[in-house]
Each structure stands twice: as C-alpha cells, then as structure tokens.
Design a protein around this motif. Structure first.
Motif, PDB file in Angstrom:
ATOM      1  N   GLU A  44       0.852  -1.140   0.083  1.00  0.00           N
ATOM      2  CA  GLU A  44       0.247  -0.137  -0.018  1.00  0.00           C
ATOM      3  C   GLU A  44       0.928   1.273   0.124  1.00  0.00           C
ATOM      4  O   GLU A  44       1.489   1.439   0.800  1.00  0.00           O
ATOM      5  N   ILE A  70       0.142   4.246   0.504  1.00  0.00           N
ATOM      6  CA  ILE A  70      -0.182   5.326   1.592  1.00  0.00           C
ATOM      7  C   ILE A  70       0.877   5.234   2.719  1.00  0.00           C
ATOM      8  O   ILE A  70       1.310   6.225   3.384  1.00  0.00           O
ATOM      9  N   THR A  85      -1.981  15.300   7.661  1.00  0.00           N
ATOM     10  CA  THR A  85      -2.891  14.562   6.809  1.00  0.00           C
ATOM     11  C   THR A  85      -4.284  15.258   6.694  1.00  0.00           C
ATOM     12  O   THR A  85      -5.183  14.373   6.290  1.00  0.00           O
ATOM     13  N   HIS A 116      -7.465  13.116   2.689  1.00  0.00           N
ATOM     14  CA  HIS A 116      -8.501  12.079   3.293  1.00  0.00           C
ATOM     15  C   HIS A 116      -8.429  10.590   2.889  1.00  0.00           C
ATOM     16  O   HIS A 116      -8.544   9.807   3.587  1.00  0.00           O
ATOM     17  N   SER A 117      -7.827  10.339   1.884  1.00  0.00           N
ATOM     18  CA  SER A 117      -7.383   9.028   1.556  1.00  0.00           C
ATOM     19  C   SER A 117      -6.248   8.472   2.609  1.00  0.00           C
ATOM     20  O   SER A 117      -6.290   7.085   2.591  1.00  0.00           O
ATOM     21  N   HIS A 118      -5.489   9.423   3.258  1.00  0.00           N
ATOM     22  CA  HIS A 118      -4.574   8.574   4.076  1.00  0.00           C
ATOM     23  C   HIS A 118      -5.009   8.488   5.388  1.00  0.00           C
ATOM     24  O   HIS A 118      -4.563   7.435   6.292  1.00  0.00           O
ATOM     25  N   LYS A 155      -7.783   6.851   6.669  1.00  0.00           N
ATOM     26  CA  LYS A 155      -8.128   5.637   7.248  1.00  0.00           C
ATOM     27  C   LYS A 155      -7.083   4.631   7.717  1.00  0.00           C
ATOM     28  O   LYS A 155      -7.042   4.048   8.666  1.00  0.00           O
ATOM     29  N   GLU A 211     -13.392   5.796   7.895  1.00  0.00           N
ATOM     30  CA  GLU A 211     -13.953   4.646   7.216  1.00  0.00           C
ATOM     31  C   GLU A 211     -15.076   5.139   6.400  1.00  0.00           C
ATOM     32  O   GLU A 211     -15.505   4.595   5.379  1.00  0.00           O
ATOM     33  N   ALA A 251     -16.046   8.159   5.816  1.00  0.00           N
ATOM     34  CA  ALA A 251     -15.558   9.086   4.906  1.00  0.00           C
ATOM     35  C   ALA A 251     -16.587  10.386   5.051  1.00  0.00           C
ATOM     36  O   ALA A 251     -17.322  11.021   4.354  1.00  0.00           O
ATOM     37  N   HIS A 306      -6.295  14.741  -1.346  1.00  0.00           N
ATOM     38  CA  HIS A 306      -6.606  13.296  -1.374  1.00  0.00           C
ATOM     39  C   HIS A 306      -5.481  12.453  -1.371  1.00  0.00           C
ATOM     40  O   HIS A 306      -4.391  12.840  -0.704  1.00  0.00           O
TER      41      HIS A 306
END
Lengths: 333, 55
Positions: free
Chosen positions: A40, A42, A184, A188-190, A192, A260, A262, A333
């Motif tokens: 991954e 991230i 972060t 937002h994608s980071h 979680k 999770e 969002a 993102h």
C-alpha cells in the motif's frame, strides 16, 4: 522561581531532539515495513511525511549536542516523579565520551537519509525501513548512554537508561501523532490508514509511561524528595492518565469510524472541541513533565498551575489556527 | 458526544482509577503515606497489561 539556565536548557533540547527524531525514525520504520508488506503506497507516503519531523528533531538534537559537549555542565536530572538524582561529573563525561562515535554515526546516517530522500527517491524507498530502523536504534543508544554510571549493571544506570529512553515512546510519539494528524488533514485517503495506527501508537505511549514508573522505582528510596514541584508533576502525570483513559481511546475509535465512513463533516462541533482540548492537554502535559526534568524551580504549586493553564490555552489556540490553515482549500486526497 | 460515553473498557477503568488514585494520594504523600500512591501505580500497570491483551 525561574531556575532556567542555558546549560540545562541545552540538555532539555538534546532530550527533546532525541525524542522527536527517535520517534519519527521508529514510526517511519513501522510505516515503511507496513508498506513493503502490504504494497500500500499510502504507508510509504506516511513514512515520507515523517521526514520533515525527523529533520526538525535531527537539527535540534545535533546542534544542541555539540553545544552541550563543548560546554559541559552537570545539572540535576529529575524523573517525572520529581525524584532527584545528581549524576557525577564523571558520569556525564563518560556519557558524552561514549556517545561521541554514536552521534557521529547518527549525523552521517541522518545526512545520507535526507540526501537520498531528496535526490535518490527510489533508492530511499527501497532502503527506508533500514535507514529509519538504524536511526531509531542509534537514537535509543544515545538516549540510554547520555549519563553513564561507573557500574553499568547498577540500579542508577538502569534508571538513566530507561528514563532517558522512554521519551522516544512518550513525548516523541505524542508529537508524531499530532504532527501526522495535522499533516494529513486534507489527505482524506490517508486518514483511514493513519487513524488505524493511532491505537497502536497509544499503546506504546502507555508502555513508555510504565517504563518511566519502573525507572523511578529503581532510585525512589535514595532520591525521593517531597516539594511543590514533585506534587505538581504528580498532578500532571495523573492528568495525562485520566485524559488518556477517558478520551484518547474513544477519540481514536471515533476517528477511525469517521475516516472509514468518510463523513468528517458530520463530526459534532462540540466533539471537535473536545478532541482539540484533549490533544492540547496531552502535548502540553508531556512537554511540561519532560521540561521540568531538567530544572529546579522554587515556585509554588498554584504558580505552576498558572503557567500550565496558560500553556494549554496557547496550545489550543495554535491548534485552532493550524486546523484552519490545513482545512482551507480543496482536499488533496 | 454520545459515542464518547459508550463502551467502557476494563483497561480504561484501571487507568482512570490510577489517575484519580495518584491525584487523591497527594495529601497523604505530604503526610508521609505512600500506600494509596503505590496502589494507584499498580493499577496503572494492570491497565497496561489489560490494554496489551485488548481488554
């Protein structure tokens, strides 16, 4: 009342630098390993983000370590219990002597790490976990040996070692969490992936404080002294524990759920304030007890409280400013 | 805010007891009594062990 002198301040900054760069290295290594294992990207980004925190801690540490080694001093070393231990001149000298090659290695490795990060990114990605891991071990060794008792197996040496090392797990990790939370904010994608790590980092912080308690038991009988500074530090330790027990775990869980789903916009404004207050109390409390390790103040209990509350309000205000700053603009993102 | 009050873990109870124990032991410490303080510290270690085992 203000017992702050330059040599003691230098020594505090050395410890602060070790805590920050040691924790950045530890969690940088963990994220790099996680990235390698899961594939991954991230996690790799999170490891990269920690480079900026590492550089800050690295500069504070190296600058002050050399200042300290050139202008040697022997301050009292306080545990977080307010228990005083006075290292001999020899112990401090031995500490600097033992650490000289280690600090040189840290500088070389740190420069290599930073150089590869900026100019050979692919190479850095390949060896990031090794570089971070080696740095963490070196910072741990420097922390452990910063004061060296004549007998390496003595209780006093165990106290020096554990007491100085635990800051990486506690103060350093608290700063790492706050830094990554803000860094972060728009990624937002980071979130979680990052928030899922917060309970693990919290566990290390709890263990770190436990290590400090253990180290204090080792010298308690010889070094205990009851005064306003001791009582105030005890109060702050209690605040850290209560704040962590009531809020940290729950806040972690809520952040994970929100990330999770969002649905950050659904966070109750009151809850956001609670998170900001809890974070401000946590970071100011850890800084307070670490700072007070190195100084002997003659202030009254209520005077300590005045300064502490002012620091919490300041931290809360800064947090609000930073949050507004990071929240502005489109999500990255 | 309701979520903050839900699901209390055993480790959190021990941590809370530890923190409050340290706080309330301060007057005894001034009088030379360490038992409450020592119990509060013991509760802390119990909390850490419970947390490790995810309780």
């Amino acid at each position: 009342m203000l017992g702050i002198t330059y040599p003691e301040l230098t020594r505090f900054l050395i410890q602060f630098g070790i805590a920050v760069s040691g924790a950045a290295s530890l969690w940088g290594c963990v994220f790099a390993l996680k990235s390698r294992k899961s594939g991954e990207v991230i996690y790799e980004n999170l490891s990269s983000l920690l480079m900026w925190l590492f550089i800050a801690g690295f500069l504070i540490f190296t600058f002050n370590w050399w200042i300290g080694s050139l202008f040697l001093f022997v301050p009292d070393i306080f545990a977080h219990e307010g228990i005083v231990v006075r290292p001999s001149v020899d112990a401090v000298l031995r500490g600097f002597e033992l650490n000289m090659p280690l600090v040189t290695l840290i500088m070389l490795l740190g420069i290599l790490n930073i150089h590869w990060f900026f100019y050979y990114k692919e190479l850095w990605k390949k060896y990031a976990s090794v570089l971070w891991g080696a740095q963490f071990l070196l910072f741990s060794a420097v922390a452990a040996l910063s004061a060296a008792a004549p007998d390496f197996l003595s209780r006093l040496q165990m106290f020096f070692t554990l007491h100085n090392w635990h800051s990486i797990l506690t103060l350093g990790s608290v700063i790492t969490v706050d830094y990554l939370f803000l860094a972060t904010f728009r990624l937002h994608s980071h979130k979680k992936f990052l928030y899922a790590f917060f309970p693990i980092i919290s566990l290390f912080i709890w263990i770190g404080l436990g290590i400090d308690f253990l180290s204090n038991f080792l010298i308690f009988e010889d070094a205990f002294r009851l005064d306003d500074q001791f009582l105030f530090i005890q109060t702050i330790v209690a605040i850290i524990i209560i704040n962590g027990a009531i809020l940290s775990g729950r806040i972690n869980e809520l952040l994970i759920n929100f990330a999770e789903l969002a649905k950050r916009e659904l966070i109750d404004p009151l809850l956001k304030k609670v998170i900001a207050v809890s974070g401000s109390v946590s970071i100011v409390s850890w800084l307070t007890i670490t700072f007070m390790d190195f100084f002997e103040f003659s202030a009254k209990y209520w005077q300590f409280w005045g300064v502490y509350l002012l620091a919490v309000v300041t931290a809360y205000t800064i947090h609000g400013i930073l949050e507004s700053f990071f929240a502005n603009g489109e999500p990255a993102h | 805010m309701k979520e903050l009050m839900a699901k209390i873990k055993l480790s959190e109870i021990f941590f809370l007891a530890s923190g409050l124990g340290i706080l309330f032991s301060l007057p005894w410490l001034e009088g030379g009594g360490f038992s409450v303080w020592a119990v509060a510290k013991a509760a802390y270690f119990a909390g850490v062990i419970l947390l490790i085992f995810k309780k």
